[in-house]
Scaffold this active site. Sequence first.
Site, PDB file in Angstrom:
ATOM      1  CB  CYS A  40      -0.911   0.004   1.230  1.00 24.91           C
ATOM      2  SG  CYS A  40      -2.051   1.408   1.300  1.00 24.91           S
ATOM      3  CG  HIS A  86      -5.276  -2.069  -2.130  1.00 24.15           C
ATOM      4  ND1 HIS A  86      -4.318  -2.693  -1.353  1.00 24.15           N
ATOM      5  CD2 HIS A  86      -5.071  -0.735  -1.948  1.00 24.15           C
ATOM      6  CE1 HIS A  86      -3.576  -1.778  -0.735  1.00 24.15           C
ATOM      7  NE2 HIS A  86      -4.015  -0.573  -1.080  1.00 24.15           N
ATOM      8  CD  GLU A  87      -6.302   1.742  -4.694  1.00 26.28           C
ATOM      9  OE1 GLU A  87      -6.645   2.625  -3.882  1.00 26.28           O
ATOM     10  OE2 GLU A  87      -5.131   1.334  -4.789  1.00 26.28           O
ATOM     11  CG  HIS A 134      -7.519   2.629   0.344  1.00 27.65           C
ATOM     12  ND1 HIS A 134      -6.968   2.643   1.614  1.00 27.65           N
ATOM     13  CD2 HIS A 134      -6.507   2.244  -0.492  1.00 27.65           C
ATOM     14  CE1 HIS A 134      -5.703   2.280   1.556  1.00 27.65           C
ATOM     15  NE2 HIS A 134      -5.392   2.030   0.301  1.00 27.65           N
TER      16      HIS A 134
END
Length: 206
Positions: free
Chosen positions: A121, A163-164, A167
């Site tokens: 990250c 992953h995004e 977030h």
Amino acid sequence: MAITTPGDPAGPAPHAPYGPLPEGGTVRPITRWGTPVMHAPQQRVTAFDDDLAALVADMVATMRAADGVGLAACQIGVDLAVFVVDCPDASGRQVQGVVCNPVLTLPEGKDRRLDDDDEGCLSFPGAYVECARPDAAVVEGAGLDGSPVRFEGDGLLARALQHETDHTNGTVFGDRLSAKARKRLGKQHDKAVEEFPDGWPADDRT
């Protein structure tokens, strides 16, 4: 999202189904894990205007300066549910896009296969550990102009989409690790801290 080896910028033209990523942005410092904006669900995008376009251009510039393949707005300190990707899929095709208010769909049942590759990250730079995620993913949301967008990917692209989207929901990939793996990740990060000073990558350009 961070990768261990940046891609080849001289490779084939990227696949950008909803238009190229905006250019001309300003590289900003990357926000680190532990900052409150990184650990809470982000506000939905409701205004698809010039301010959003300028923000996304800054996100693209920052992602590229950091040699990343994805970046969410919270990673430059902005509480807004939007991310950018510029990432290869399993075939090596480079996919570019912007997703606002993302909704993630993952395979289930017999179609669900886990990929245990390393993950890193940009908000916890210099550290990579294995993180099991489904090897395919679909993200739907809105583009820069508010029109619907849909990205489907496998390989590294599937990992980046997950992953995004995490977030935008206030989740960092360290939240998905065992205590042992997270400790190992922290040791790597601590060893690399001098390579990524406060202000990186905005203050790291030559």
